[in-house]
Design an enzyme around this catalytic site. Structure first.
Site, short mmCIF file in Angstrom:
data_model
loop_
_atom_site.label_atom_id
_atom_site.label_comp_id
_atom_site.label_asym_id
_atom_site.label_seq_id
_atom_site.Cartn_x
_atom_site.Cartn_y
_atom_site.Cartn_z
N SER A 256 -47.23 69.84 73.48
CA SER A 256 -45.90 69.86 72.88
C SER A 256 -44.83 70.38 73.85
O SER A 256 -44.68 69.83 74.94
CB SER A 256 -45.94 70.70 71.59
OG SER A 256 -44.74 70.61 70.88
N ASP A 579 -46.21 60.91 66.04
CA ASP A 579 -47.28 61.82 65.61
C ASP A 579 -46.80 62.80 64.55
O ASP A 579 -47.37 63.85 64.37
CB ASP A 579 -47.86 62.58 66.81
CG ASP A 579 -46.86 63.55 67.44
OD1 ASP A 579 -45.73 63.69 66.94
OD2 ASP A 579 -47.23 64.20 68.45
N HIS A 632 -49.43 65.91 65.20
CA HIS A 632 -48.95 66.62 66.39
C HIS A 632 -49.82 67.83 66.73
O HIS A 632 -50.09 68.09 67.91
CB HIS A 632 -47.50 67.05 66.17
CG HIS A 632 -46.87 67.64 67.38
ND1 HIS A 632 -46.66 66.93 68.54
CD2 HIS A 632 -46.38 68.90 67.63
CE1 HIS A 632 -46.09 67.71 69.45
NE2 HIS A 632 -45.91 68.90 68.92
#
Length: 677
Positions: A256, A579, A632
């Site tokens: 991320s 995602d 995610h």
């Protein structure tokens, strides 16, 4: 086994042995006949005592209930165990680490894990009197969220940063939790890195060759070095692991926001001091084998914009619409969203996630790379492809380039019918009476919106639509202190000339469109992300009621929905493929085009690979959050992704993994983006 059987026998059959001698006497045949015939010789007191004993012998006692319950649980457990072993379809899949170890795979390259925003733990080192007893206790992550309910205002105060410096407020020190436990679980039972760490351990990894590069994710990237020397410690750790593991290059696995944090690190480590780490231009080539970016937010995420405008995402907006008093009731004194905004606007890291590249990447008022997508899921064949029907294509054009529109009509009209701003800053003027310049924790929650009068907000929201370019002007106007502080550390454009000395400044280092990759031709870069989940891309906004929402005058219009089945507009949010947090465009463009081959952003021609993981819901409860999830965070438990990471850590190359694996339309999107490469 014998012990359990004896216990079950006790539960069901030993009750009779627990009776007293008097109770046995009451049940004897002789006593039955005597009772039936009547006992005139017995005194009234004896008759009363006999009736009491007869009644007690027939009662279901507490110990009987406990034994019965335990017996049922034991029986149910053995029955489920029997079914589990008899029906292979119900068994949890074998972890990839166990299977690969059996195939002879073993640890080779040291591994460094880099967590993203929010998922890393934070602990208290110094605080206000209200934090007594919390020294070195977690204020964020782990099982510490009970502090929210015990002392919420104190908790928020200690998670806030200084609104002027972006560093610690006076008298408060909150630091990142060190070690692998920093981000293994976000909350009890909710894994982040734990499954990947466990599978790495199965093939031989431990703390001597595996390291969690924890950092305070609230700070700007350069400030993690200024305050905590985090970048210097990461540099030293990689050098140590390289030497102590037989001069094997390191595999870095960021997630991320950790992806752009490590991108910043690669520029910092080679830059000369005092701004950089002084490692020299060959440091990355010497020490790094691969960078495996999971859920990369290279070009930003639109949901960071909604967070700054109204402290909302699609889920928060839905709750706010269904039960407004739950989050922002002034009558109850909650004002949750105001407090969230006040705290989050001190976190400079959120600004790093704003969309990068402007209209050239994200589209303008009429065109965008995802313009032919639709939101009804279409199936497609497995395999490598750059085109096809997978994704969320619309039968009509959707103007995703309008990241923020005020009103559904403004999100759909042609640009020639929209009113435009004569000057980005002109609608915003200071309020006649400015409030206190410092946040308060009382009934009045200060936000920078308090310095913008209602007339100015009305002018900005009158039939306007904002793209990735004009959106920054809007934010500079409604949150000038935050943007002034944050834009000293981050930049969101596209470089015209990367050799210009101005791009040597650290504020450009986390933007892949304003910096060069290191000169490391043998290194590999992976973009690993999930697809097949509707992901926030743009928003329809409206004005809040001035009576109820004084501090946050804007909100997502949850009544705005598409006019047909399969529309991408739901609850005021336009969705695309991704995602759930990062759109495919942001996650895949750099590996699919921006860095593909030798480009001005990748002058040494580092090999890049796009590895997509199509989202699949859990098949049964034993899979937990899903071994094929593309979410995610949930993708960290995806067995396919874990296997790819383990194989690269054990020495495999991207070509040996099979090269690119693409299910989305990232290549078609990339062709529509025309920038100088």
């Amino acid at each position: 086994m014998a012990l359990i059987l004896r216990f079950r026998k006790l539960c069901f059959f030993e009750q009779a042995k627990c009776w007293s001698r008097d109770e046995k006497a009451l049940d004897s045949p002789k006593n039955d006949r005597k009772t039936a015939a009547g006992d005139d010789s017995a005194s009234p007191e004896e008759k009363k005592q006999r009736k009491k004993k007869e009644k007690s012998s027939r009662e279901w006692r507490c110990i009987d209930s406990c034994c019965w319950m335990i017996g049922c649980l034991c029986t149910a457990w053995w029955l489920l165990l029997f079914v589990y072993h008899c029906l292979p379809g119900l068994q949890a899949p074998e972890p990839p680490g166990a299977r690969l170890k059996r195939d002879g795979l073993a640890a080779l390259h040291p591994v460094v894990l880099v967590p993203g925003i929010v998922t890393g733990g934070l602990e208290l080192w110094e605080g206000r009197p209200c934090s007594h007893g919390l020294f070195r206790q977690r204020l964020w992550g782990g099982g510490s969220f009970t502090e929210i309910f015990k002392r919420p205002m104190c908790w928020l105060e200690h998670l806030s940063l200084d609104n002027e410096t972006g560093l610690d407020p006076p008298g408060i020190r909150v630091r990142a939790v060190p070690g692998l436990v920093a981000a293994d679980y976000f909350a009890p039972g909710y894994f982040v890195w734990a499954i990947l760490i466990e599978n790495l351990a199965r093939i031989g990894y431990e703390e001597k060759n595996m390291y969690m590069a924890a950092y305070d994710w609230r700070l700007s990237f350069q400030n993690t070095e200024v305050r905590d020397k985090t970048l210097s410690r990461l540099k030293s750790k990689i050098e140590l692991m390289y030497v102590t593991n037989g001069f094997k290059k390191v595999v870095v696995v960021p997630h991320s926001m950790g992806v752009i944090y490590f991108l910043h690190f690669m520029k910092w480590v080679e830059a000369p001091p005092p701004m950089g780490g002084g490692g020299g231009t060959g440091w990355c080539a010497k020490h790094l084998k691969s960078v495996m970016n999971i859920g990369p937010a290279f070009l930003g995420v639109p949901k960071a914009v909604s967070n700054m405008l109204s402290a909302e995402s699609k889920d928060v907006a839905f709750i706010r619409a269904m039960a407004p008093g739950l989050l922002d009731s002034e009558m109850l004194g909650l004002q949750t969203l105001e407090h969230v905004m006040r705290v989050s606007r001190t976190w400079d890291s959120i600004i790093s996630l704003f969309p990068k590249g402007g209209e050239a990447i994200w589209g303008n008022l009429d065109h965008c790379p995802e313009e032919d997508h639709r939101c009804d899921t279409a199936t497609r064949a497995e395999g490598n492809s750059s085109d096809g029907g997978h994704g969320f294509r619309l039968p009509e054009s959707t103007n995703y380039g309008r990241i923020v529109s005020f009103g559904k009509k403004a999100s759909q009209l042609h640009s020639s019918e929209l009113s435009t701003l004569s000057s980005p800053l002109s609608p915003f003027t200071a309020a006649a009476v400015a409030p206190s310049p410092t946040p308060t924790l009382g009934n009045k929650v200060w936000t920078e919106y308090d310095e913008v009068n209602r007339a100015s907000i009305l002018g900005a929201s009158d039939n306007k639509a904002y793209t990735a370019d004009t959106l920054l002007d809007l934010l500079r106007s409604i949150a000038p202190k935050m943007m002034k502080r944050a834009e000293a550390h981050f930049s969101h454009g596209i470089a015209d000339n990367l050799d210009d000395p101005k791009y040597d400044h650290y504020k450009h280092w986390s933007n892949p469109l304003e910096t060069k990759l290191p000169n490391a031709p043998e290194m590999e870069i992976y973009c690993l992300y999930g697809v097949g989940i509707p992901t926030e891309r743009s928003y329809v906004y409206k004005l809040s009621s001035p009576r109820k929402h004084r501090s946050i005058p804007l909100r997502i219009d949850t009544s705005a929905n598409g006019g047909r089945t399969g529309s991408c507009l739901k609850g005021g949010v336009y969705f695309v493929d991704g995602d759930e947090s990062v759109p495919v465009l942001s996650a895949g463009f750099m590996c699919a085009k921006g860095w593909q081959g030798k480009t001005r952003f990748n002058p040494s021609g580092i090999a890049t690979y796009v590895r997509e993981y199509r989202h699949k819901m859990p098949a049964n409860l034993l899979e937990g959050r899903g071994v094929e999830s593309g979410g995610h965070v949930d993708i960290m438990g995806n067995f396919g992704l874990i296997e790819d990471v383990l194989r690269v850590a054990a020495g495999a190359s991207g070509a040996e993994l099979g090269g690119d694996r693409v299910f989305s339309e990232i290549r078609k999107m990339s062709k529509r983006i025309s920038i100088e490469l």
